[in-house]
Design a protein around this motif. Structure first.
Motif, PDB file in Angstrom:
ATOM      1  N   GLU A   1      68.911 -81.304 -53.599  1.00 47.63           N
ATOM      2  CA  GLU A   1      68.779 -82.741 -53.353  1.00 47.63           C
ATOM      3  C   GLU A   1      67.411 -83.110 -52.787  1.00 47.63           C
ATOM      4  O   GLU A   1      66.964 -84.257 -52.912  1.00 47.63           O
ATOM      5  CB  GLU A   1      69.880 -83.234 -52.418  1.00 47.63           C
ATOM      6  N   ALA A   2      66.731 -82.136 -52.166  1.00 45.80           N
ATOM      7  CA  ALA A   2      65.414 -82.414 -51.580  1.00 45.80           C
ATOM      8  C   ALA A   2      64.324 -82.515 -52.637  1.00 45.80           C
ATOM      9  O   ALA A   2      63.293 -83.152 -52.404  1.00 45.80           O
ATOM     10  CB  ALA A   2      65.056 -81.344 -50.557  1.00 45.80           C
ATOM     11  N   ILE A   3      64.518 -81.876 -53.781  1.00 46.16           N
ATOM     12  CA  ILE A   3      63.509 -81.947 -54.841  1.00 46.16           C
ATOM     13  C   ILE A   3      63.979 -82.810 -56.012  1.00 46.16           C
ATOM     14  O   ILE A   3      63.245 -82.973 -56.995  1.00 46.16           O
ATOM     15  CB  ILE A   3      63.114 -80.544 -55.349  1.00 46.16           C
ATOM     16  N   LYS A   4      65.173 -83.366 -55.890  1.00 42.75           N
ATOM     17  CA  LYS A   4      65.666 -84.278 -56.921  1.00 42.75           C
ATOM     18  C   LYS A   4      64.747 -85.495 -56.982  1.00 42.75           C
ATOM     19  O   LYS A   4      64.398 -86.084 -55.968  1.00 42.75           O
ATOM     20  CB  LYS A   4      67.093 -84.704 -56.604  1.00 42.75           C
ATOM     21  N   GLY A   5      64.332 -85.854 -58.150  1.00 48.00           N
ATOM     22  CA  GLY A   5      63.437 -86.992 -58.301  1.00 48.00           C
ATOM     23  C   GLY A   5      61.976 -86.619 -58.356  1.00 48.00           C
ATOM     24  O   GLY A   5      61.137 -87.460 -58.703  1.00 48.00           O
TER      25      GLY A   5
END
Length: 316
Positions: A29-33
């Motif tokens: 989720e920290a590197i999502k996007g």
């Protein structure tokens, strides 16, 4: 300012040692996007293994933090920068990475860089959105002619990733050390150019902050106390990136993008930092107690010219 060394060091050590050469220590989720380019850069940095830090003897040591993040709505990494306060004894009003002197009680350079970033701009010491990536090979300050050798500083870059760019907007400059906080695209240091969207709000060409004809990147070769050196300058929205800060960011960008610079990085006959550092570490003990009254502190030009330095290194 009181800092709990034991608690902080445990957190930083777990970050530094837990990623096993990839991005497994960063939750999905920290590197999502993030763009594929940004993820590739982070992976290249996380898998980079610099040689173990050597014993630098009595040479002064410092650490700087290269804090990278991707802005909302953007597709590339930016780096956190500061403009040093006008009242600073050394390099006033110049661009810097958060960082400073390695204190004897600091357990490692990671702690030093994070502590200094906390003291200078309030970047949290422990935050779930800040992830250690790597420690890079040291660089060293290049001093003018007739500077005392004791004023060299060996600087170790520490690289981290901030997954929540909103943290940047919460930072507050310590007025004793920092006049301004700003950011710059990391890729712009690799290429010496900027995308159109990143040219908005750049300082004026020919103005106080950028008195050069070049649009984004300017260089000149000079002769200092330990030989020839190419000074790089990059135009920003504030004070220019130059000197040691440019050396650190050039190194970071080359590793992140797994690519050489698009411009000639070194001057002819310029020695690698590893050789320069080894020489100063070896020779400083023989010079530490000697005075330096051999003339004005000045830079040499490649055509034999001389020009005075604004710094007073010989008298420090």
């Amino acid at each position: 300012m009181t800092i709990s060394h034991n608690h902080t060091n445990t957190s930083l050590e777990s970050e530094a040692n837990g990623h096993n050469g990839n991005l497994d220590h960063i939750p999905p989720e920290a590197i999502k996007g993030l763009s594929e380019e940004s993820i590739s850069c982070l992976r290249n940095l996380a898998t980079y293994n610099a040689p173990p830090l050597a014993d630098f003897g009595i040479v002064k040591q410092a650490a700087v933090l290269v804090a990278l993040f991707q802005k909302d709505g953007d597709d590339q990494l930016h780096v956190l920068l500061t403009t040093r306060a006008k009242t600073m004894r050394r390099h006033p009003s110049q661009t810097a990475l958060p960082g400073g002197k390695v204190d004897p009680e600091d357990p490692d350079v990671i702690f030093t860089a994070r502590r200094e970033a906390f003291e200078e701009v309030g970047l949290p010491l422990n935050h779930p959105s800040i992830y250690h990536l790597t420690v890079l090979e040291p660089v060293m300050t290049i001093l003018p002619l007739n500077s005392h050798m004791k004023n060299h500083i060996i600087v170790t870059p520490v690289v981290c990733f901030i997954s929540s760019p909103s943290i940047i907007s919460t930072l507050i400059p310590n007025p004793d050390e920092v006049d301004a906080i700003f950011t710059h695209p990391l890729k712009g240091v690799l290429t010496g150019s900027l995308d159109l969207k990143d040219t908005e709000s750049l300082v004026d060409i020919g103005g106080e902050w950028w008195p050069h004809e070049e649009e984004f990147h300017s260089t000149n070769d000079r002769i200092g106390s330990i030989g020839v050196y190419r000074m790089h300058r990059f135009r920003t929205t504030r004070s220019p990136i130059k000197g040691l800060t440019s050396d650190v960011l050039i190194q970071t960008s080359m590793i992140a993008y797994n690519s050489p610079t698009t411009y000639p990085r070194f001057a002819s006959d310029q020695s690698p930092f590893s050789n320069l550092i080894s020489g100063v570490v070896k020779d400083l003990p023989f010079h530490i107690d000697k005075s330096n009254n051999s003339g004005p502190v000045e830079w040499g030009g490649t055509e034999g010219e001389r020009y005075r330095s604004s710094e007073t290194w010989a008298n420090a």
